[in-house]
Design an enzyme around this catalytic site. Structure first.
Site: not given
Ligand SMILES: NC(=O)c1ccc[n+]([C@@H]2O[C@H](COP(=O)([O-])OP(=O)(O)OC[C@H]3O[C@@H](n4cnc5c(N)ncnc54)[C@H](O)[C@@H]3O)[C@@H](O)[C@H]2O)c1
Length: 291
Positions: A142, A154
């Site tokens: 992130s 986080y």
């Molecule tokens: N959305 C944002 O603004 C943002 C910003 C920076 C980083 N991220 C990172 O991006 C990645 C994806 O997140 P997103 O924003 O697409 O959210 P999201 O909730 O849409 O997707 C997250 C996915 O991870 C899966 N997941 C959660 N816990 C799990 C586990 N224990 N085992 C297997 N799968 C699991 C969920 O089921 C989902 O499919 C994450 O690592 C998040 O920290 C997101």
């Protein structure tokens, strides 16, 4: 990797948000994609969405489950001849400040967001190296892992992913397996509706911005997916999603450099420090050495 056509990708957390955006992008680049996640319903929905545009399979896997990772790796060896691109993307959001986070919540965030990434790498990397083909590992950190944005639990997990991947890139420098670190800013996903942490939490929105502003300004996941595919093809170490991060990153790196002692370096000590700490991947990222 120069050509992704006919190769196989595994995207953890590929049934939602950024993972699904990456899955679409690799599918469009001609790869077979296996997405994994923990929610049957979204896995099924995303699996059929992807199968309509390419070759896709959806499997259930909690990234904390090491035996499950090993079983999936065996299955992928049998059914796809292995994994060429591994995307460690699954993660959970958790922005409580330090004094509100419990020990159980710390363990939960670190287990999924950091150890889950290591579990994926430790399972698949030896097989990718043994296969000897060009491959690539992408892990989703992130921008909070580079900027130390509020929400220390986080930020610690995501900074951990950055450190893990930079060190991994150095270890793999003379192998056919490349490394990219994805550091998204705010992306329009389902992260606010992800699995709940243990215990009770007070909901925190990043920077106290209004929910509607966050949603309107957020980047679409597919845009992130396209940037990831470009980074794999160009063997780019960092995938910085937002041009808007330049100034923030400059301030962070300037703040660090400002604290370096303004003294004449000791040549002997400099030699030793350089020997131990030099990471060729920074030179490569700066274009000083051709790969
Ligand atoms: N959305 C944002 O603004 C943002 C910003 C920076 C980083 N991220 C990172 O991006 C990645 C994806 O997140 P997103 O924003 O697409 O959210 P999201 O909730 O849409 O997707 C997250 C996915 O991870 C899966 N997941 C959660 N816990 C799990 C586990 N224990 N085992 C297997 N799968 C699991 C969920 O089921 C989902 O499919 C994450 O690592 C998040 O920290 C997101």
């Amino acid at each position: 990797m120069r050509d992704l056509r006919g190769r196989t990708a595994l995207v953890t957390g590929g049934d939602s948000g950024i993972g699904l955006g990456i899955a679409h992008a690799v599918c469009d680049a001609g790869m077979s994609v296996v997405i994994s996640g923990i929610v049957e319903e979204t896995l099924e929905k995303a699996g059929s969405e992807l199968a309509a545009v390419g070759t896709a399979h959806a499997v259930r896997l909690d990234v904390r489950d090491r035996a499950g990772f090993a079983a999936l790796a065996d299955r992928m060896d049998r059914e796809f001849g292995g994994v060429d691109v591994l995307v460690n993307n699954a993660g959970v959001g958790f922005l409580a400040p330090t004094t509100e986070a419990t020990f159980e919540q710390w363990d939960w965030v670190l287990d999924i967001n950091l150890t889950g990434v290591f579990n994926g790498i430790r399972t698949f990397l030896p097989r990718m190296l043994a296969a000897g083909r060009p491959g690539h590992i992408v892990s989703t950190a992130s921008i909070g892992g580079l900027l130390g944005a509020p929400g220390s639990t986080y930020a610690a997990a995501k900074a951990g992913v950055v450190g893990l991947m930079e060190a991994l890139a150095a270890e793999l420098v003379d192998t056919p397996v490349g490394v990219s670190i994805l550091t998204p800013g705010i992306v329009r996903t389902n992260i606010h509706n992800g699995p709940p942490p243990p215990g009770s939490v007070v909901v925190h929105t990043p920077g106290d911005a209004a929910e509607t502003d966050l949603h309107a300004a957020a980047m679409p996941p597919r845009e992130v997916g396209d940037r990831v595919v470009r980074a794999i093809l160009d063997e780019q170490l960092y995938v910085i999603t937002h041009a808007e991060h330049r100034e923030l990153l400059e301030r962070r790196f300037d703040a660090i450099l400002r604290c370096v002692p303004d003294e004449q370096p000791d040549p002997r000590r400099a030699g030793v420090e350089r020997l131990i700490l030099h990471n060729p991947v920074y030179d490569r990222a700066l274009g000083r050495t051709a790969r």
